[in-house]
Design a protein around this motif. Structure first.
Motif, PDB file in Angstrom:
ATOM      1  N   UNK A 198      58.071  38.191  10.569  1.00 56.34           N
ATOM      2  CA  UNK A 198      57.231  37.011  10.439  1.00 56.34           C
ATOM      3  C   UNK A 198      57.621  35.912  11.418  1.00 56.34           C
ATOM      4  N   UNK A 199      58.595  36.197  12.283  1.00 59.83           N
ATOM      5  CA  UNK A 199      58.943  35.305  13.383  1.00 59.83           C
ATOM      6  C   UNK A 199      59.122  33.861  12.920  1.00 59.83           C
ATOM      7  N   UNK A 200      59.917  33.676  11.875  1.00 58.34           N
ATOM      8  CA  UNK A 200      60.246  32.337  11.414  1.00 58.34           C
ATOM      9  C   UNK A 200      61.750  32.146  11.490  1.00 58.34           C
ATOM     10  N   UNK A 201      62.148  30.906  11.612  1.00 57.32           N
ATOM     11  CA  UNK A 201      63.559  30.632  11.810  1.00 57.32           C
ATOM     12  C   UNK A 201      64.414  30.869  10.581  1.00 57.32           C
ATOM     13  N   UNK A 202      63.818  30.979   9.429  1.00 58.62           N
ATOM     14  CA  UNK A 202      64.592  31.220   8.227  1.00 58.62           C
ATOM     15  C   UNK A 202      65.248  29.960   7.711  1.00 58.62           C
ATOM     16  N   UNK A 203      66.234  30.131   6.868  1.00 62.69           N
ATOM     17  CA  UNK A 203      66.836  28.989   6.187  1.00 62.69           C
ATOM     18  C   UNK A 203      68.033  28.412   6.938  1.00 62.69           C
ATOM     19  N   UNK A 204      68.394  28.995   8.069  1.00 66.72           N
ATOM     20  CA  UNK A 204      69.552  28.484   8.805  1.00 66.72           C
ATOM     21  C   UNK A 204      69.264  27.071   9.287  1.00 66.72           C
ATOM     22  N   UNK A 228      57.270  23.659  14.811  1.00 63.57           N
ATOM     23  CA  UNK A 228      58.710  23.389  14.803  1.00 63.57           C
ATOM     24  C   UNK A 228      58.972  22.143  13.965  1.00 63.57           C
ATOM     25  N   UNK A 229      59.845  22.256  12.984  1.00 63.65           N
ATOM     26  CA  UNK A 229      60.222  21.125  12.133  1.00 63.65           C
ATOM     27  C   UNK A 229      61.471  20.470  12.706  1.00 63.65           C
ATOM     28  N   UNK A 230      61.359  19.190  13.053  1.00 65.02           N
ATOM     29  CA  UNK A 230      62.464  18.447  13.671  1.00 65.02           C
ATOM     30  C   UNK A 230      62.825  17.238  12.813  1.00 65.02           C
ATOM     31  N   UNK A 281      65.035  22.086  12.048  1.00 64.20           N
ATOM     32  CA  UNK A 281      65.239  22.620  10.708  1.00 64.20           C
ATOM     33  C   UNK A 281      64.683  24.030  10.559  1.00 64.20           C
ATOM     34  N   UNK A 282      63.553  24.291  11.185  1.00 62.67           N
ATOM     35  CA  UNK A 282      62.916  25.596  11.049  1.00 62.67           C
ATOM     36  C   UNK A 282      61.794  25.705  12.069  1.00 62.67           C
ATOM     37  N   UNK A 283      61.270  26.902  12.241  1.00 58.83           N
ATOM     38  CA  UNK A 283      60.134  27.112  13.140  1.00 58.83           C
ATOM     39  C   UNK A 283      59.329  28.319  12.672  1.00 58.83           C
ATOM     40  N   UNK A 284      58.079  28.362  13.089  1.00 63.16           N
ATOM     41  CA  UNK A 284      57.197  29.502  12.815  1.00 63.16           C
ATOM     42  C   UNK A 284      56.462  29.822  14.111  1.00 63.16           C
ATOM     43  N   UNK A 285      56.371  31.076  14.455  1.00 61.58           N
ATOM     44  CA  UNK A 285      55.649  31.516  15.656  1.00 61.58           C
ATOM     45  C   UNK A 285      54.564  32.500  15.272  1.00 61.58           C
ATOM     46  N   UNK A 286      53.390  32.349  15.895  1.00 64.48           N
ATOM     47  CA  UNK A 286      52.265  33.234  15.644  1.00 64.48           C
ATOM     48  C   UNK A 286      51.849  33.924  16.940  1.00 64.48           C
ATOM     49  N   UNK A 287      51.380  35.159  16.814  1.00 67.27           N
ATOM     50  CA  UNK A 287      50.761  35.861  17.934  1.00 67.27           C
ATOM     51  C   UNK A 287      49.485  36.511  17.447  1.00 67.27           C
ATOM     52  N   UNK A 288      48.383  36.229  18.109  1.00 65.33           N
ATOM     53  CA  UNK A 288      47.094  36.794  17.707  1.00 65.33           C
ATOM     54  C   UNK A 288      47.156  38.313  17.787  1.00 65.33           C
ATOM     55  N   UNK A 289      46.763  38.972  16.704  1.00 67.01           N
ATOM     56  CA  UNK A 289      46.753  40.427  16.675  1.00 67.01           C
ATOM     57  C   UNK A 289      48.013  41.049  16.119  1.00 67.01           C
TER      58      UNK A 289
END
Length: 209
Positions: free
Chosen positions: A201-207, A113-115, A186-194
């Motif tokens: 891609x479970x990312x927050x995007x440019x919003x 998470x980018x803060x 500002x943005x986030x990225x989430x990962x799940x194994x498998x």
């Protein structure tokens, strides 16, 4: 060079078939062994581990492991990247933004998470801890988009991060929790194994929140 053993500094090289690290020709300085390069610099190698994508996990897991997905999250200097991996030590202390990066963490779920603070200053320990909790929220609640701070919540079906009820403080949305503390996501990225590489891609995007 794929060495198989560490060897000793005094080992005699065996040419191209050499598999001991210290006796191998250094890849970036042919003609000098690794040991010869380290000795005058007062350096010593104690151990090493080598990984190859797709190789068997040494019999420890009994499975093949392969890298399916990677992400690079870059932020301005006045921002802070918080992380959480489900299964990592829950009481790991928050790290100062200028501290060396933490060692790799392993788990089934992970989030970045980018803060940013309102004044652009490095986050206080309390703010850094809250950002880490927010990364934990991303793992647990699986938002699909960032949303905006003024978004109206849609209840349990809410998939916008800022409009979701905060996992660790039900009754308040993420935006409501961040606003009085002068924090923005500002943005986030989430990962799940498998997860499938071709899926969302479970990312927050440019919003921006």
């Amino acid at each position: 060079m794929a060495p198989l053993a560490l060897g000793r500094a005094e080992d005699e090289p065996r040419g191209e078939a050499e598999t001991r690290l210290l006796a191998q020709d250094f890849l970036l300085a042919p003609g000098a062994t690794v040991a010869q390069l380290l000795r005058p610099r007062g350096l010593a190698v104690l151990d090493f581990v080598r990984f190859r994508c797709g190789e068997e996990a040494g019999g420890k897991l009994g499975e093949n492991m392969a890298l399916r997905r990677a992400a690079w999250l870059a932020v301005p200097r006045d921002c802070h990247i918080a992380w959480y991996v489900h299964g990592s030590p829950p009481d790991a202390p928050p790290r100062h933004p200028t501290a060396p990066p933490p060692p790799p963490a392993l788990g089934k779920y992970g989030a970045l998470v980018a803060c940013r603070t309102a004044d652009g200053a490095p986050p206080s320990p309390a703010a850094a801890a809250l950002c880490r909790q927010l990364a934990q929220h991303v793992v647990g609640m699986a938002p699909l988009a960032l949303g905006r701070a003024e978004d109206e919540p849609r209840g349990e079906a809410e998939t916008r991060l800022l409009a979701q009820d905060f996992l660790l403080a039900p009754g308040a949305t993420v935006a409501q929790l961040l606003r009085p503390r002068g924090l923005a996501v500002l943005d986030f990225v989430r990962f799940r194994c498998g997860e499938e590489a071709g899926g969302g891609h479970e990312a927050g995007g440019a919003a921006r929140g």
